[in-house]
Design a protein around this motif. Structure first.
Motif, short mmCIF file in Angstrom:
data_model
loop_
_atom_site.label_atom_id
_atom_site.label_comp_id
_atom_site.label_asym_id
_atom_site.label_seq_id
_atom_site.Cartn_x
_atom_site.Cartn_y
_atom_site.Cartn_z
N ARG A 118 -1.08 12.97 0.58
CA ARG A 118 -0.10 12.72 1.63
C ARG A 118 1.29 12.75 1.00
NH1 ARG A 118 -4.21 13.30 3.67
NH2 ARG A 118 -5.16 12.30 5.48
N GLU A 119 2.22 13.38 1.71
CA GLU A 119 3.61 13.44 1.25
C GLU A 119 3.72 13.96 -0.18
OE1 GLU A 119 5.72 9.76 2.16
OE2 GLU A 119 4.36 9.42 3.84
N GLY A 120 2.87 14.93 -0.52
CA GLY A 120 2.89 15.54 -1.84
C GLY A 120 2.34 14.66 -2.95
N ARG A 121 1.68 13.59 -2.60
CA ARG A 121 1.12 12.66 -3.59
C ARG A 121 -0.39 12.61 -3.45
NH1 ARG A 121 4.36 9.37 -7.11
NH2 ARG A 121 6.41 9.25 -6.20
N ARG A 122 -1.08 12.60 -4.58
CA ARG A 122 -2.52 12.40 -4.59
C ARG A 122 -2.77 10.89 -4.58
NH1 ARG A 122 -6.37 15.80 -5.38
NH2 ARG A 122 -8.46 14.99 -5.69
N LEU A 123 -3.62 10.44 -3.64
CA LEU A 123 -3.91 9.03 -3.47
C LEU A 123 -5.40 8.78 -3.69
CD1 LEU A 123 -1.93 8.49 -0.14
CD2 LEU A 123 -1.08 8.22 -2.49
N VAL A 124 -5.70 7.80 -4.51
CA VAL A 124 -7.07 7.37 -4.74
C VAL A 124 -7.22 6.04 -4.02
CG1 VAL A 124 -8.73 6.65 -6.51
CG2 VAL A 124 -7.17 8.58 -6.96
N LEU A 125 -8.10 6.04 -3.00
CA LEU A 125 -8.25 4.89 -2.12
C LEU A 125 -9.60 4.22 -2.33
CD1 LEU A 125 -7.10 6.65 1.19
CD2 LEU A 125 -5.67 5.53 -0.53
N CYS A 126 -9.58 2.92 -2.56
CA CYS A 126 -10.80 2.16 -2.70
C CYS A 126 -10.48 0.71 -2.34
CB CYS A 126 -11.35 2.23 -4.13
SG CYS A 126 -13.00 1.54 -4.31
N HIS A 127 -11.48 -0.02 -1.91
CA HIS A 127 -11.25 -1.44 -1.63
C HIS A 127 -10.86 -2.17 -2.91
CE1 HIS A 127 -11.52 -5.35 0.19
NE2 HIS A 127 -12.48 -5.73 -0.64
N TYR A 128 -11.47 -1.77 -4.00
CA TYR A 128 -11.30 -2.47 -5.28
C TYR A 128 -10.19 -1.85 -6.12
CZ TYR A 128 -15.84 -3.92 -3.71
OH TYR A 128 -16.86 -4.40 -2.94
N PRO A 129 -9.39 -2.66 -6.80
CA PRO A 129 -8.37 -2.11 -7.70
C PRO A 129 -9.04 -1.56 -8.95
CG PRO A 129 -8.39 -4.51 -7.81
CD PRO A 129 -9.36 -4.13 -6.73
N PHE A 130 -8.55 -0.41 -9.38
CA PHE A 130 -9.09 0.21 -10.59
C PHE A 130 -8.19 -0.10 -11.78
CE2 PHE A 130 -10.69 3.58 -7.51
CZ PHE A 130 -11.98 3.10 -7.52
N ARG A 131 -8.75 -0.07 -12.94
CA ARG A 131 -7.95 -0.13 -14.17
C ARG A 131 -7.66 1.28 -14.64
NH1 ARG A 131 -5.63 -3.80 -12.63
NH2 ARG A 131 -4.43 -3.94 -14.50
N SER A 132 -8.45 2.24 -14.18
CA SER A 132 -8.26 3.66 -14.48
C SER A 132 -8.77 4.44 -13.27
CB SER A 132 -9.06 4.01 -15.74
OG SER A 132 -8.94 5.37 -16.03
N TRP A 133 -8.09 5.51 -12.87
CA TRP A 133 -8.53 6.29 -11.72
C TRP A 133 -8.21 7.75 -11.93
CZ3 TRP A 133 -4.64 2.64 -11.65
CH2 TRP A 133 -3.34 3.11 -11.44
N ASN A 134 -8.85 8.59 -11.14
CA ASN A 134 -8.71 10.03 -11.24
C ASN A 134 -7.24 10.42 -11.07
OD1 ASN A 134 -9.37 12.74 -11.42
ND2 ASN A 134 -9.89 12.92 -9.26
#
Length: 166
Positions: free
Chosen positions: A100-116
């Motif tokens: 969205r809006e030129g940004r890749r967003l990784v969505l999950c209920h849980y906070p990640f310490r590392s994400w794609n």
């Protein structure tokens, strides 16, 4: 059409009033205010991603969803029991990656310490922590407890992190 994000509404759940300092005297008051704030921000044609812990029961979720504006997507949380598209969600999944809006967003209920894509500018939007966790760079808690009990647009999240002009 705008896109909004939220999490941890916990509609109908009295336990949340005991666990977190929400400014409500009852579950009915909380639910009514959360619905009003949602609908004040999200229009009928807008898209909204709820990142988990929507409502106490599937029956209550089915009753509430028609009262809420927007095209609704659920990224299920640990308190979402049996959600499905029949209840009014356009999609239901445990995890999502969108742009969205030129940004890749990784969505999950849980906070990640590392994400794609973390080191290539992607953002992690999450809930679950109710504002009790220090975020990493490009990580945002979109839960109602830290977003004035209302959904938030991506631009507002990014603006809040920008340095203030001198």
């Amino acid at each position: 059409m705008a896109t909004f994000f939220t999490s941890d509404t916990h509609f109908g759940d009295h336990r949340v009033l005991n666990l977190y300092p929400r400014p409500y005297g009852s579950v009915a008051e909380m639910d009514a205010d959360l619905i009003a704030r949602w609908n004040a921000v999200v229009g009928a044609g807008d898209e909204i991603w709820h990142l988990g812990d929507f409502a106490r029961t599937p029956r209550l979720a089915a009753e509430l969803l028609p009262k809420l504006n927007g095209r609704k997507h659920l990224v299920a949380g640990n308190n979402d029991i049996g959600p499905d598209v029949a209840h009014g969600w356009e999609t239901v999944q445990p995890y999502a990656e969108i742009e969205r809006e030129g940004r890749r967003l990784v969505l999950c209920h849980y906070p990640f310490r590392s994400w794609n894509g973390q080191h290539r500018g992607s953002l992690n939007l999450h809930g679950h922590s109710h504002g009790r966790m220090k975020p990493l760079p490009r990580q945002f808690d979109v839960g109602v407890d830290v977003r004035d009990y209302a959904p938030v647009a991506l631009e507002a999240l990014l603006a809040a992190r920008r340095p203030k002009a001198p």
